[in-house]
Motif scaffolding. Structure first.
Motif, short mmCIF file in Angstrom:
data_model
loop_
_atom_site.label_atom_id
_atom_site.label_comp_id
_atom_site.label_asym_id
_atom_site.label_seq_id
_atom_site.Cartn_x
_atom_site.Cartn_y
_atom_site.Cartn_z
N LYS A 208 -39.76 -5.65 109.98
CA LYS A 208 -39.81 -6.38 111.24
C LYS A 208 -38.41 -6.78 111.67
O LYS A 208 -37.68 -7.44 110.94
CB LYS A 208 -40.70 -7.62 111.11
CG LYS A 208 -41.19 -8.13 112.45
CD LYS A 208 -42.28 -9.17 112.29
CE LYS A 208 -42.93 -9.50 113.61
NZ LYS A 208 -42.00 -9.71 114.72
N LEU A 209 -38.03 -6.36 112.88
CA LEU A 209 -36.67 -6.59 113.38
C LEU A 209 -36.60 -7.68 114.43
O LEU A 209 -35.52 -8.19 114.71
CB LEU A 209 -36.11 -5.29 113.98
CG LEU A 209 -35.99 -4.10 113.03
CD1 LEU A 209 -35.47 -2.87 113.79
CD2 LEU A 209 -35.09 -4.42 111.86
N GLY A 210 -37.74 -8.04 115.03
CA GLY A 210 -37.71 -8.96 116.16
C GLY A 210 -37.32 -8.22 117.43
O GLY A 210 -36.95 -7.04 117.41
N ALA A 211 -37.39 -8.94 118.54
CA ALA A 211 -37.12 -8.31 119.84
C ALA A 211 -35.69 -7.81 119.94
O ALA A 211 -35.43 -6.68 120.36
CB ALA A 211 -37.43 -9.28 120.97
N SER A 212 -34.72 -8.65 119.54
CA SER A 212 -33.32 -8.23 119.68
C SER A 212 -32.98 -7.10 118.73
O SER A 212 -32.27 -6.16 119.10
CB SER A 212 -32.38 -9.43 119.45
OG SER A 212 -32.55 -9.96 118.15
N GLY A 213 -33.48 -7.17 117.49
CA GLY A 213 -33.23 -6.09 116.54
C GLY A 213 -33.83 -4.78 117.01
O GLY A 213 -33.24 -3.70 116.83
N SER A 214 -35.02 -4.85 117.62
CA SER A 214 -35.65 -3.63 118.15
C SER A 214 -34.85 -3.08 119.33
O SER A 214 -34.68 -1.85 119.45
CB SER A 214 -37.09 -3.95 118.59
OG SER A 214 -37.89 -4.31 117.48
N ARG A 215 -34.35 -3.96 120.18
CA ARG A 215 -33.51 -3.49 121.29
C ARG A 215 -32.24 -2.83 120.74
O ARG A 215 -31.82 -1.78 121.24
CB ARG A 215 -33.14 -4.65 122.20
CG ARG A 215 -34.31 -5.21 122.99
CD ARG A 215 -33.85 -6.24 124.01
NE ARG A 215 -34.98 -6.98 124.55
CZ ARG A 215 -35.25 -8.25 124.30
NH1 ARG A 215 -34.43 -8.95 123.52
NH2 ARG A 215 -36.30 -8.84 124.84
#
Length: 265
Positions: A80-87
């Motif tokens: 799980k990366l979170g929204a910023s990590g996924s961006r």
């Protein structure tokens, strides 16, 4: 739908997309189709990168409906990366000259990207935003519009974050050099501040080309928590406690005015 990079490559043409649309995806099976459909009708060459951030819902089944769309590339984050990590991951995978961020519960009006590309070429800026219309959690348009200045400067951005992440079109090379960080604050606001401090200005299309869904469970839904994150953003940007507090005070006043004006006709 296979988790590989083959989708969106315009096989045989040798052409790269102009824009890479990046959609972080978590608990969004009910809303992501509207986001995808709004990106697919944009009148520019694009690819869409969907980053499944270990979503526990039926996202895979929804994405299977789009398996025949060559523009769409679907990835599963191994952790799980979170929204910023996924961006950030999407930016690294992007093949376009520009990246456009789109949250899975928001959507765009037709012509959004085309209008932004024209402005960026004319104004010679690395970042372009748009105005937005507020949408209920159920997806109903409210008619409440939050506009944006067509020329955004660093001093003005310090007083008010008028750049909504789902409205942003940004040069890919700039996004790669400046990844989003500090998800315990407003990481997108930190990025816009850093970019405008360096590049001095950004541009915007003052039209509600973004349809922005309100959500009490979203990161900005809790106003008290959001206020704390804004103060943290100034601290992460490099300001001391006093200057951060002064900026936060001005930010708060502007925030109240923004929402009052959006609701008063």
């Amino acid at each position: 739908m296979a988790d590989n990079g083959s989708k969106g490559r315009e096989e045989g043409s040798g052409l790269k997309p102009l824009v890479s649309v990046i959609i972080p995806a978590y608990r969004c099976a009910a809303t992501i189709s509207q986001a995808l459909d709004s990106a697919l009708v944009q009148e520019v060459s694009l690819e869409i990168l969907v980053l499944n951030d270990q979503s526990p819902d039926e996202l895979d089944q929804v994405m299977e409906r789009y398996s025949s769309f060559a523009q769409i590339r679907y990835f599963h984050n191994k952790e799980k990366l979170g929204a910023s990590g996924s961006r950030n991951r999407g930016v690294r995978l992007a093949r376009g000259e520009y990246v456009a961020f789109l949250d899975a519960d928001d959507w765009w009006a037709p012509g959004k990207l085309k209008a932004q590309l024209a402005i960026m070429k004319k104004e010679k800026v690395v970042l372009c935003a748009t105005g937005r219309e507020l949408v209920t959690p159920e997806g109903k348009l409210t008619g409440r519009v939050i506009g944006v200045r067509e020329k955004i400067t660093y001093p003005r951005l310090l007083l008010h974050n008028c750049i909504n992440c789902s409205s942003v079109l940004l040069r890919t090379e700039v996004a790669r050099e400046n990844p989003m960080e500090h998800e315990d604050s407003h990481e997108d606001y930190i990025l816009w501040l850093n970019l405008l401090k360096k590049y001095r200005r950004a541009a915007a299309v003052n039209q509600p080309l973004l349809k922005y869904r309100l959500s009490a469970s979203g990161k900005s839904g809790n106003k008290l928590a959001s206020a704390g994150k804004t103060y943290k953003a100034y601290r992460y940007h490099g300001f001391g406690p006093v200057r951060a507090a002064l900026c936060f005070a001005a930010y708060s006043v502007n925030g109240v005015r923004k929402y009052l004006f959006s609701y008063i006709k």
